[in-house]
Scaffold this motif. Structure first.
Motif, PDB file in Angstrom:
ATOM      1  N   PHE A 139      30.751   9.186  69.212  1.00 41.87           N
ATOM      2  CA  PHE A 139      30.279  10.370  68.482  1.00 41.87           C
ATOM      3  C   PHE A 139      31.256  10.703  67.354  1.00 41.87           C
ATOM      4  CE2 PHE A 139      27.075  12.957  71.176  1.00 41.87           C
ATOM      5  CZ  PHE A 139      26.495  11.820  71.705  1.00 41.87           C
ATOM      6  N   GLN A 140      32.551  10.653  67.661  1.00 45.62           N
ATOM      7  CA  GLN A 140      33.579  10.983  66.675  1.00 45.62           C
ATOM      8  C   GLN A 140      33.561   9.986  65.519  1.00 45.62           C
ATOM      9  OE1 GLN A 140      37.500  11.476  68.338  1.00 45.62           O
ATOM     10  NE2 GLN A 140      38.473  11.388  66.332  1.00 45.62           N
ATOM     11  N   ILE A 141      33.431   8.718  65.818  1.00 48.41           N
ATOM     12  CA  ILE A 141      33.410   7.682  64.775  1.00 48.41           C
ATOM     13  C   ILE A 141      32.198   7.868  63.862  1.00 48.41           C
ATOM     14  CG2 ILE A 141      33.118   5.195  64.396  1.00 48.41           C
ATOM     15  CD1 ILE A 141      34.918   4.868  66.984  1.00 48.41           C
ATOM     16  N   HIS A 142      31.054   8.166  64.440  1.00 49.89           N
ATOM     17  CA  HIS A 142      29.862   8.413  63.624  1.00 49.89           C
ATOM     18  C   HIS A 142      30.045   9.637  62.726  1.00 49.89           C
ATOM     19  CE1 HIS A 142      27.707   5.476  66.102  1.00 49.89           C
ATOM     20  NE2 HIS A 142      26.844   5.436  65.106  1.00 49.89           N
ATOM     21  N   LEU A 143      30.666  10.686  63.251  1.00 55.86           N
ATOM     22  CA  LEU A 143      30.949  11.873  62.445  1.00 55.86           C
ATOM     23  C   LEU A 143      31.863  11.503  61.280  1.00 55.86           C
ATOM     24  CD1 LEU A 143      31.032  14.909  61.798  1.00 55.86           C
ATOM     25  CD2 LEU A 143      32.852  15.128  63.529  1.00 55.86           C
ATOM     26  N   GLY A 144      32.919  10.764  61.568  1.00 56.66           N
ATOM     27  CA  GLY A 144      33.843  10.352  60.513  1.00 56.66           C
ATOM     28  C   GLY A 144      33.164   9.504  59.454  1.00 56.66           C
ATOM     29  N   LYS A 145      32.316   8.589  59.876  1.00 53.73           N
ATOM     30  CA  LYS A 145      31.596   7.726  58.928  1.00 53.73           C
ATOM     31  C   LYS A 145      30.701   8.556  58.018  1.00 53.73           C
ATOM     32  CE  LYS A 145      27.819   4.393  58.880  1.00 53.73           C
ATOM     33  NZ  LYS A 145      26.837   5.324  58.352  1.00 53.73           N
ATOM     34  N   ALA A 146      29.971   9.494  58.601  1.00 52.01           N
ATOM     35  CA  ALA A 146      29.075  10.327  57.789  1.00 52.01           C
ATOM     36  C   ALA A 146      29.884  11.191  56.824  1.00 52.01           C
ATOM     37  CB  ALA A 146      28.198  11.192  58.692  1.00 52.01           C
ATOM     38  N   TYR A 148      32.808  10.459  55.546  1.00 49.09           N
ATOM     39  CA  TYR A 148      33.318   9.552  54.528  1.00 49.09           C
ATOM     40  C   TYR A 148      32.221   9.219  53.511  1.00 49.09           C
ATOM     41  CZ  TYR A 148      35.994   5.804  52.393  1.00 49.09           C
ATOM     42  OH  TYR A 148      36.671   5.011  51.492  1.00 49.09           O
ATOM     43  N   GLU A 149      31.032   8.921  54.015  1.00 48.87           N
ATOM     44  CA  GLU A 149      29.932   8.560  53.121  1.00 48.87           C
ATOM     45  C   GLU A 149      29.418   9.750  52.315  1.00 48.87           C
ATOM     46  OE1 GLU A 149      27.853   4.590  54.595  1.00 48.87           O
ATOM     47  OE2 GLU A 149      27.404   6.286  55.918  1.00 48.87           O
ATOM     48  N   SER A 150      29.699  10.952  52.795  1.00 49.03           N
ATOM     49  CA  SER A 150      29.299  12.144  52.028  1.00 49.03           C
ATOM     50  C   SER A 150      30.329  12.473  50.942  1.00 49.03           C
ATOM     51  CB  SER A 150      29.108  13.348  52.952  1.00 49.03           C
ATOM     52  OG  SER A 150      30.363  13.845  53.389  1.00 49.03           O
ATOM     53  N   GLY A 151      31.415  11.708  50.916  1.00 48.81           N
ATOM     54  CA  GLY A 151      32.445  11.925  49.906  1.00 48.81           C
ATOM     55  C   GLY A 151      33.712  12.568  50.433  1.00 48.81           C
ATOM     56  N   ASP A 152      33.712  12.963  51.690  1.00 46.81           N
ATOM     57  CA  ASP A 152      34.887  13.580  52.307  1.00 46.81           C
ATOM     58  C   ASP A 152      35.746  12.469  52.908  1.00 46.81           C
ATOM     59  OD1 ASP A 152      36.751  14.889  53.893  1.00 46.81           O
ATOM     60  OD2 ASP A 152      35.308  16.269  54.778  1.00 46.81           O
ATOM     61  N   LYS A 153      36.810  12.123  52.199  1.00 49.37           N
ATOM     62  CA  LYS A 153      37.641  10.992  52.617  1.00 49.37           C
ATOM     63  C   LYS A 153      38.431  11.262  53.897  1.00 49.37           C
ATOM     64  CE  LYS A 153      35.899   8.826  49.287  1.00 49.37           C
ATOM     65  NZ  LYS A 153      34.607   8.267  49.567  1.00 49.37           N
ATOM     66  N   SER A 154      38.456  12.532  54.377  1.00 46.89           N
ATOM     67  CA  SER A 154      39.108  12.821  55.662  1.00 46.89           C
ATOM     68  C   SER A 154      38.342  12.160  56.807  1.00 46.89           C
ATOM     69  CB  SER A 154      39.213  14.327  55.906  1.00 46.89           C
ATOM     70  OG  SER A 154      37.948  14.897  56.196  1.00 46.89           O
ATOM     71  N   GLY A 155      37.131  11.709  56.514  1.00 44.60           N
ATOM     72  CA  GLY A 155      36.351  11.001  57.528  1.00 44.60           C
ATOM     73  C   GLY A 155      37.057   9.760  58.026  1.00 44.60           C
ATOM     74  N   LEU A 156      37.847   9.130  57.163  1.00 47.86           N
ATOM     75  CA  LEU A 156      38.573   7.916  57.560  1.00 47.86           C
ATOM     76  C   LEU A 156      39.565   8.228  58.686  1.00 47.86           C
ATOM     77  CD1 LEU A 156      38.903   4.925  57.081  1.00 47.86           C
ATOM     78  CD2 LEU A 156      40.556   5.458  55.290  1.00 47.86           C
ATOM     79  N   GLU A 157      40.245   9.359  58.607  1.00 53.29           N
ATOM     80  CA  GLU A 157      41.186   9.758  59.665  1.00 53.29           C
ATOM     81  C   GLU A 157      40.446  10.013  60.976  1.00 53.29           C
ATOM     82  OE1 GLU A 157      43.654  13.066  58.451  1.00 53.29           O
ATOM     83  OE2 GLU A 157      43.860  12.178  56.442  1.00 53.29           O
ATOM     84  N   ILE A 159      37.659   8.595  61.888  1.00 52.35           N
ATOM     85  CA  ILE A 159      37.270   7.269  62.396  1.00 52.35           C
ATOM     86  C   ILE A 159      38.458   6.614  63.095  1.00 52.35           C
ATOM     87  CG2 ILE A 159      36.601   4.921  61.739  1.00 52.35           C
ATOM     88  CD1 ILE A 159      34.991   6.262  59.403  1.00 52.35           C
ATOM     89  N   GLU A 160      39.607   6.622  62.435  1.00 54.58           N
ATOM     90  CA  GLU A 160      40.801   5.993  63.008  1.00 54.58           C
ATOM     91  C   GLU A 160      41.193   6.633  64.333  1.00 54.58           C
ATOM     92  OE1 GLU A 160      43.476   6.390  59.697  1.00 54.58           O
ATOM     93  OE2 GLU A 160      42.843   4.485  58.817  1.00 54.58           O
ATOM     94  N   ASP A 161      41.121   7.957  64.407  1.00 51.01           N
ATOM     95  CA  ASP A 161      41.421   8.662  65.642  1.00 51.01           C
ATOM     96  C   ASP A 161      40.432   8.280  66.743  1.00 51.01           C
ATOM     97  OD1 ASP A 161      42.948  10.682  67.151  1.00 51.01           O
ATOM     98  OD2 ASP A 161      41.073  11.840  67.065  1.00 51.01           O
ATOM     99  N   GLY A 162      39.153   8.161  66.381  1.00 50.83           N
ATOM    100  CA  GLY A 162      38.137   7.756  67.355  1.00 50.83           C
ATOM    101  C   GLY A 162      38.372   6.354  67.883  1.00 50.83           C
ATOM    102  N   ILE A 163      38.787   5.454  67.016  1.00 50.45           N
ATOM    103  CA  ILE A 163      39.054   4.075  67.427  1.00 50.45           C
ATOM    104  C   ILE A 163      40.218   4.027  68.410  1.00 50.45           C
ATOM    105  CG2 ILE A 163      39.886   1.824  66.617  1.00 50.45           C
ATOM    106  CD1 ILE A 163      38.170   2.355  64.061  1.00 50.45           C
ATOM    107  N   LYS A 164      41.231   4.857  68.182  1.00 46.81           N
ATOM    108  CA  LYS A 164      42.388   4.906  69.097  1.00 46.81           C
ATOM    109  C   LYS A 164      41.981   5.346  70.486  1.00 46.81           C
ATOM    110  CE  LYS A 164      45.742   6.004  65.516  1.00 46.81           C
ATOM    111  NZ  LYS A 164      46.572   7.087  64.943  1.00 46.81           N
ATOM    112  N   LYS A 165      40.897   6.089  70.601  1.00 49.58           N
ATOM    113  CA  LYS A 165      40.453   6.592  71.900  1.00 49.58           C
ATOM    114  C   LYS A 165      39.664   5.558  72.701  1.00 49.58           C
ATOM    115  CE  LYS A 165      40.426  11.381  70.404  1.00 49.58           C
ATOM    116  NZ  LYS A 165      39.601  12.532  70.053  1.00 49.58           N
TER     117      LYS A 165
END
Length: 166
Positions: A139-146, A148-157, A159-165
């Protein structure tokens, strides 16, 4: 003992993953009918959410955006059933599938809105079948991706946090 609705529902999901979308949709309808007879509103909402997945898969398979429109509206129905019936534990999955429909339609601001609602509901009202760290990370990774794709580059962080989990 497993209900008829649940049996049809599980079979529909299995058949969908095999790529037989027409049969899967028929089974989804049988599941919804059985859930209705049994007054199982949780199953009904969850069945609608899973039916929206089938339409998304069909859209990708046959390159027809009309199925994405169906996916979106069926996902909205899943949310509406869960909200109107006060089914807090059904909201996480319903919101997630609505967010995925918006994501596929490239409406990233709406996708972010509903991925956020899905994540919040998963945290606060986790459905028993989805209360696992991997689901929360997904869920977190999908939120980050969306984001990021909406232009909010904080989405990458995010995504990275979700991957660590995982």
């Amino acid at each position: 003992m497993q209900s008829k609705g649940r049996k049809f529902h599980e079979l529909a999901d299995q058949i969908r993953e095999e790529g037989n979308f027409g049969v899967a949709l028929n089974l989804h309808n049988l599941a919804l009918h059985s859930y209705s007879i049994d007054k199982d509103n949780f199953g009904f909402s969850e069945g609608l959410a899973d039916m929206s997945i089938t339409y998304r898969h069909m859209s990708s398979k046959v390159s027809d955006g009309n199925y994405l429109i169906l996916s979106l509206h069926i996902a909205k129905a899943a949310v509406e059933v869960a909200e109107k019936k006060g089914l807090k534990e059904a909201l996480a999955v319903a919101y997630f599938n609505l967010a995925k429909a918006y994501d596929y339609l490239k409406d990233f601001s709406k996708a972010v809105e509903f991925f956020k609602k899905a994540s919040d509901n998963l945290e606060n009202n986790p459905p028993q079948s989805h209360n696992r760290p991997a689901i929360k990370a997904d869920f977190q990774i999908h939120l980050g991706k969306a984001k990021y794709e909406s232009g909010d580059k904080s989405g990458l962080e995010i995504i990275e946090d979700g991957i660590k989990k995982l």
